[in-house]
Design a protein around this motif. Structure first.
Motif, PDB file in Angstrom:
ATOM      1  N   ARG A 109      15.807  -9.456   7.064  1.00  0.00           N
ATOM      2  CA  ARG A 109      16.091  -8.620   5.890  1.00  0.00           C
ATOM      3  C   ARG A 109      16.797  -9.438   4.817  1.00  0.00           C
ATOM      4  O   ARG A 109      16.497  -9.320   3.626  1.00  0.00           O
ATOM      5  CB  ARG A 109      16.971  -7.417   6.299  1.00  0.00           C
ATOM      6  N   GLN A 110      17.707 -10.302   5.205  1.00  0.00           N
ATOM      7  CA  GLN A 110      18.476 -11.073   4.235  1.00  0.00           C
ATOM      8  C   GLN A 110      17.644 -12.167   3.573  1.00  0.00           C
ATOM      9  O   GLN A 110      17.759 -12.395   2.370  1.00  0.00           O
ATOM     10  CB  GLN A 110      19.694 -11.695   4.916  1.00  0.00           C
ATOM     11  N   TYR A 111      16.795 -12.833   4.368  1.00  0.00           N
ATOM     12  CA  TYR A 111      16.142 -14.044   3.862  1.00  0.00           C
ATOM     13  C   TYR A 111      14.649 -13.906   3.571  1.00  0.00           C
ATOM     14  O   TYR A 111      14.113 -14.696   2.786  1.00  0.00           O
ATOM     15  CB  TYR A 111      16.342 -15.197   4.848  1.00  0.00           C
ATOM     16  N   TYR A 112      13.968 -12.942   4.188  1.00  0.00           N
ATOM     17  CA  TYR A 112      12.516 -12.974   4.108  1.00  0.00           C
ATOM     18  C   TYR A 112      11.857 -11.722   3.558  1.00  0.00           C
ATOM     19  O   TYR A 112      10.931 -11.810   2.761  1.00  0.00           O
ATOM     20  CB  TYR A 112      11.909 -13.303   5.486  1.00  0.00           C
ATOM     21  N   TRP A 113      12.258 -10.539   3.989  1.00  0.00           N
ATOM     22  CA  TRP A 113      11.481  -9.348   3.658  1.00  0.00           C
ATOM     23  C   TRP A 113      11.382  -9.117   2.160  1.00  0.00           C
ATOM     24  O   TRP A 113      10.281  -8.989   1.612  1.00  0.00           O
ATOM     25  CB  TRP A 113      12.077  -8.114   4.335  1.00  0.00           C
ATOM     26  N   GLU A 114      12.511  -9.081   1.482  1.00  0.00           N
ATOM     27  CA  GLU A 114      12.478  -8.765   0.053  1.00  0.00           C
ATOM     28  C   GLU A 114      11.875  -9.912  -0.748  1.00  0.00           C
ATOM     29  O   GLU A 114      11.056  -9.693  -1.650  1.00  0.00           O
ATOM     30  CB  GLU A 114      13.879  -8.446  -0.460  1.00  0.00           C
ATOM     31  N   LEU A 115      12.254 -11.152  -0.425  1.00  0.00           N
ATOM     32  CA  LEU A 115      11.709 -12.298  -1.144  1.00  0.00           C
ATOM     33  C   LEU A 115      10.197 -12.358  -1.002  1.00  0.00           C
ATOM     34  O   LEU A 115       9.470 -12.550  -1.994  1.00  0.00           O
ATOM     35  CB  LEU A 115      12.326 -13.593  -0.622  1.00  0.00           C
ATOM     36  N   THR A 116       9.701 -12.174   0.215  1.00  0.00           N
ATOM     37  CA  THR A 116       8.256 -12.232   0.455  1.00  0.00           C
ATOM     38  C   THR A 116       7.539 -11.138  -0.315  1.00  0.00           C
ATOM     39  O   THR A 116       6.516 -11.369  -0.973  1.00  0.00           O
ATOM     40  CB  THR A 116       7.958 -12.117   1.956  1.00  0.00           C
ATOM     41  N   GLN A 117       8.061  -9.912  -0.240  1.00  0.00           N
ATOM     42  CA  GLN A 117       7.473  -8.794  -0.973  1.00  0.00           C
ATOM     43  C   GLN A 117       7.403  -9.093  -2.460  1.00  0.00           C
ATOM     44  O   GLN A 117       6.372  -8.904  -3.116  1.00  0.00           O
ATOM     45  CB  GLN A 117       8.286  -7.531  -0.716  1.00  0.00           C
ATOM     46  N   GLN A 118       8.490  -9.602  -3.015  1.00  0.00           N
ATOM     47  CA  GLN A 118       8.542  -9.855  -4.455  1.00  0.00           C
ATOM     48  C   GLN A 118       7.576 -10.956  -4.879  1.00  0.00           C
ATOM     49  O   GLN A 118       6.896 -10.833  -5.907  1.00  0.00           O
ATOM     50  CB  GLN A 118       9.971 -10.225  -4.868  1.00  0.00           C
ATOM     51  N   LEU A 119       7.500 -12.033  -4.103  1.00  0.00           N
ATOM     52  CA  LEU A 119       6.637 -13.150  -4.478  1.00  0.00           C
ATOM     53  C   LEU A 119       5.173 -12.733  -4.532  1.00  0.00           C
ATOM     54  O   LEU A 119       4.451 -13.065  -5.482  1.00  0.00           O
ATOM     55  CB  LEU A 119       6.815 -14.310  -3.499  1.00  0.00           C
ATOM     56  N   TYR A 120       4.728 -11.991  -3.513  1.00  0.00           N
ATOM     57  CA  TYR A 120       3.311 -11.648  -3.465  1.00  0.00           C
ATOM     58  C   TYR A 120       2.978 -10.468  -4.375  1.00  0.00           C
ATOM     59  O   TYR A 120       1.852 -10.369  -4.869  1.00  0.00           O
ATOM     60  CB  TYR A 120       2.876 -11.428  -2.014  1.00  0.00           C
ATOM     61  N   GLN A 121       3.956  -9.608  -4.638  1.00  0.00           N
ATOM     62  CA  GLN A 121       3.737  -8.573  -5.647  1.00  0.00           C
ATOM     63  C   GLN A 121       3.586  -9.211  -7.027  1.00  0.00           C
ATOM     64  O   GLN A 121       2.727  -8.812  -7.824  1.00  0.00           O
ATOM     65  CB  GLN A 121       4.904  -7.575  -5.619  1.00  0.00           C
ATOM     66  N   LYS A 122       4.387 -10.235  -7.318  1.00  0.00           N
ATOM     67  CA  LYS A 122       4.263 -10.922  -8.606  1.00  0.00           C
ATOM     68  C   LYS A 122       2.920 -11.635  -8.739  1.00  0.00           C
ATOM     69  O   LYS A 122       2.375 -11.738  -9.837  1.00  0.00           O
ATOM     70  CB  LYS A 122       5.414 -11.921  -8.773  1.00  0.00           C
ATOM     71  N   GLU A 123       2.394 -12.100  -7.633  1.00  0.00           N
ATOM     72  CA  GLU A 123       1.099 -12.774  -7.661  1.00  0.00           C
ATOM     73  C   GLU A 123      -0.049 -11.788  -7.808  1.00  0.00           C
ATOM     74  O   GLU A 123      -0.999 -12.037  -8.549  1.00  0.00           O
ATOM     75  CB  GLU A 123       0.929 -13.599  -6.381  1.00  0.00           C
ATOM     76  N   LEU A 124       0.012 -10.654  -7.122  1.00  0.00           N
ATOM     77  CA  LEU A 124      -1.124  -9.747  -7.047  1.00  0.00           C
ATOM     78  C   LEU A 124      -0.991  -8.512  -7.936  1.00  0.00           C
ATOM     79  O   LEU A 124      -1.999  -7.878  -8.259  1.00  0.00           O
ATOM     80  CB  LEU A 124      -1.333  -9.327  -5.590  1.00  0.00           C
ATOM     81  N   ASP A 125       0.220  -8.181  -8.339  1.00  0.00           N
ATOM     82  CA  ASP A 125       0.447  -6.998  -9.182  1.00  0.00           C
ATOM     83  C   ASP A 125       1.610  -7.287 -10.128  1.00  0.00           C
ATOM     84  O   ASP A 125       2.665  -6.668 -10.066  1.00  0.00           O
ATOM     85  CB  ASP A 125       0.757  -5.795  -8.292  1.00  0.00           C
ATOM     86  N   PRO A 126       1.462  -8.256 -11.037  1.00  0.00           N
ATOM     87  CA  PRO A 126       2.586  -8.747 -11.831  1.00  0.00           C
ATOM     88  C   PRO A 126       3.160  -7.740 -12.825  1.00  0.00           C
ATOM     89  O   PRO A 126       4.274  -7.945 -13.310  1.00  0.00           O
ATOM     90  CB  PRO A 126       1.997  -9.957 -12.565  1.00  0.00           C
ATOM     91  N   SER A 127       2.459  -6.673 -13.119  1.00  0.00           N
ATOM     92  CA  SER A 127       2.982  -5.712 -14.097  1.00  0.00           C
ATOM     93  C   SER A 127       4.022  -4.776 -13.493  1.00  0.00           C
ATOM     94  O   SER A 127       4.718  -4.071 -14.225  1.00  0.00           O
ATOM     95  CB  SER A 127       1.839  -4.884 -14.700  1.00  0.00           C
ATOM     96  N   TYR A 128       4.156  -4.762 -12.177  1.00  0.00           N
ATOM     97  CA  TYR A 128       5.140  -3.883 -11.540  1.00  0.00           C
ATOM     98  C   TYR A 128       6.545  -4.387 -11.829  1.00  0.00           C
ATOM     99  O   TYR A 128       6.842  -5.573 -11.665  1.00  0.00           O
ATOM    100  CB  TYR A 128       4.904  -3.831 -10.031  1.00  0.00           C
ATOM    101  N   GLN A 129       7.434  -3.492 -12.245  1.00  0.00           N
ATOM    102  CA  GLN A 129       8.801  -3.870 -12.612  1.00  0.00           C
ATOM    103  C   GLN A 129       9.866  -3.189 -11.760  1.00  0.00           C
ATOM    104  O   GLN A 129      11.061  -3.393 -12.002  1.00  0.00           O
ATOM    105  CB  GLN A 129       9.046  -3.518 -14.090  1.00  0.00           C
ATOM    106  N   GLY A 130       9.477  -2.410 -10.779  1.00  0.00           N
ATOM    107  CA  GLY A 130      10.443  -1.670  -9.985  1.00  0.00           C
ATOM    108  C   GLY A 130      11.038  -2.471  -8.847  1.00  0.00           C
ATOM    109  O   GLY A 130      10.803  -3.675  -8.704  1.00  0.00           O
ATOM    110  N   ALA A 131      11.791  -1.789  -8.015  1.00  0.00           N
ATOM    111  CA  ALA A 131      12.422  -2.421  -6.858  1.00  0.00           C
ATOM    112  C   ALA A 131      11.385  -2.700  -5.777  1.00  0.00           C
ATOM    113  O   ALA A 131      10.397  -1.968  -5.632  1.00  0.00           O
ATOM    114  CB  ALA A 131      13.516  -1.514  -6.308  1.00  0.00           C
ATOM    115  N   ALA A 132      11.648  -3.740  -4.994  1.00  0.00           N
ATOM    116  CA  ALA A 132      10.714  -4.116  -3.927  1.00  0.00           C
ATOM    117  C   ALA A 132      10.537  -2.979  -2.924  1.00  0.00           C
ATOM    118  O   ALA A 132       9.430  -2.702  -2.456  1.00  0.00           O
ATOM    119  CB  ALA A 132      11.201  -5.382  -3.228  1.00  0.00           C
TER     120      ALA A 132
END
Length: 381
Positions: free
Chosen positions: A259-282
């Motif tokens: 939870r501290q190191y991977y879940w949120e970072l991973t979600q954010q990186l791939y959301q930015k790659e595949l759905d960059p217009s999303y601006q909300g919380a992970a």
């Protein structure tokens, strides 16, 4: 079965005559030891690139002399600063003096550089006599999603770069040893495992088989990390909620670290790659409501492999939970294609955590080596 050959040096094409087809730049070095024991001393690897992927108790072979070729293919992005080149699409090709007739090609896990598989894959296959090649996939680091113009471009480039390197490495092998590889295998971890799956589905003619170590699953509808990480983030630390997102019972002791190191970072990186217009919380991301289907379709897996594939996945994987990843991919492949699936009890996504929990976790690297030897026997004439 491939048999190691003792080659007379005079029969090998000199290094000065080798070229890498399509490469913009290449440097060739004759090394006394192509394994990390030697390359870490000569500057022909980057220990930081393979840190955290293996247990400290891992014992690797050493003493494999041969040639190493470092270089890069034409590219406009500059995220990879390895060797001071500031140029993406970097690669490494290693050619042992004693060659067994085979070639192993790999793409890196995560968003690491071309040396990331040196300790886990390269050292061991080189000691068996294989030539080895690896690519940085064309974009590296946490800003990889900035490469390309359209959503999905960066990941789509990963697949292209593995294909590009495979074609080039096979040509280099033929130049060096005077004949083409008898066997070409793809192998990779995590994102590198995804690349193995994609190559055997889409470029199967280049390979004789592959080993997929906990590959990332991408599919347009159904399980992928953009629809199981947000619910886990939202539910944590509620155990029932995190398990409902797909994380295995018994893996709870691993959740705080991930939870501290991977879940949120991973979600954010791939959301930015595949759905960059999303601006909300992970944690609030809703994949099926957002529907980034067009971008995901460009990188999606189908299960339609055309060459033998062995997938292995740890039952306590706490980044890519087995129930939402390889269990699903095994069903996608089905019973009528050349596929074997090994669920590794107690295996996690990161072997480095075995050092912290030796009584709870089982290292995946020995299972990978066994699977690779299983693949050798499977495809032998």
């Amino acid at each position: 079965m491939l048999v190691a050959l003792t080659l007379v040096a005079s029969l090998l094409t000199p290094a000065s005559q080798l070229t890498v087809p399509g490469a913009e730049h290449a440097e060739i070095a004759a090394l006394d030891d192509l394994t990390t024991a030697g390359t870490a001393l000569t500057g022909h690897t980057d220990p930081a690139d393979w840190a955290g992927l293996h247990s400290a108790a891992t014992v690797n072979p050493t003493g494999v002399p041969g040639l190493q070729i470092d270089g890069y293919f034409p590219d406009t992005s500059t995220g990879n600063a390895t060797r001071g080149w500031n140029h993406d699409s970097q690669f490494v090709i290693r050619l042992p003096e004693k060659w067994n007739g085979g070639l192993v090609v790999s793409g890196t896990p995560g968003n690491r550089e071309q040396y990331a598989n040196d300790y886990t894959i390269s050292d061991w296959v080189l000691s068996k006599g294989y030539a080895f090649a690896s690519t940085d996939k064309g974009n590296v680091g946490v800003n990889f999603h900035e490469d390309g113009r359209r959503p999905g471009d960066a990941i789509a480039e990963w697949n292209h770069r593995v294909t590009q390197l495979t074609v080039a490495a096979k040509a280099v092998v033929r130049q060096r040893y005077g004949r083409k590889p008898e066997r070409t295998f793809a192998a990779g971890i995590s994102n590198g495992g995804y690349l193995v799956r994609w190559q055997l589905e889409n470029r199967g003619w280049l390979y004789d088989g592959g080993v997929d170590w906990e590959g990332t699953l991408w599919r347009v509808k159904g399980d992928n990390l953009l629809n199981y990480l947000p619910p886990a983030l939202k539910a944590y630390p509620d155990e029932a909620g995190v398990r409902a997102a797909g994380f295995a019972a018994g893996s709870e002791f691993l959740w705080p670290f991930h939870r501290q190191y991977y879940w949120e970072l991973t979600q954010q990186l791939y959301q930015k790659e595949l759905d960059p217009s999303y601006q909300g919380a992970a944690a609030d991301y809703d994949y099926d409501e957002r529907r980034p289907y067009a971008a995901v379709a460009r990188i999606a897996l189908t299960g339609r492999i055309t060459k033998p594939l062995i997938t292995l996945h740890g039952t306590l994987d706490t980044l890519l939970p087995i129930s939402r990843d390889s269990d699903v991919y095994a069903k996608m492949v089905g019973p009528h294609r050349p596929f074997r699936y090994h669920r590794i009890e107690g295996g996690n996504h990161l072997d480095s955590l075995v050092d912290l929990y030796p009584d709870r976790l089982r290292p995946m690297l020995p299972a990978f080596r066994s699977a690779f030897e299983e693949l050798e026997g499977w495809v032998s004439p």
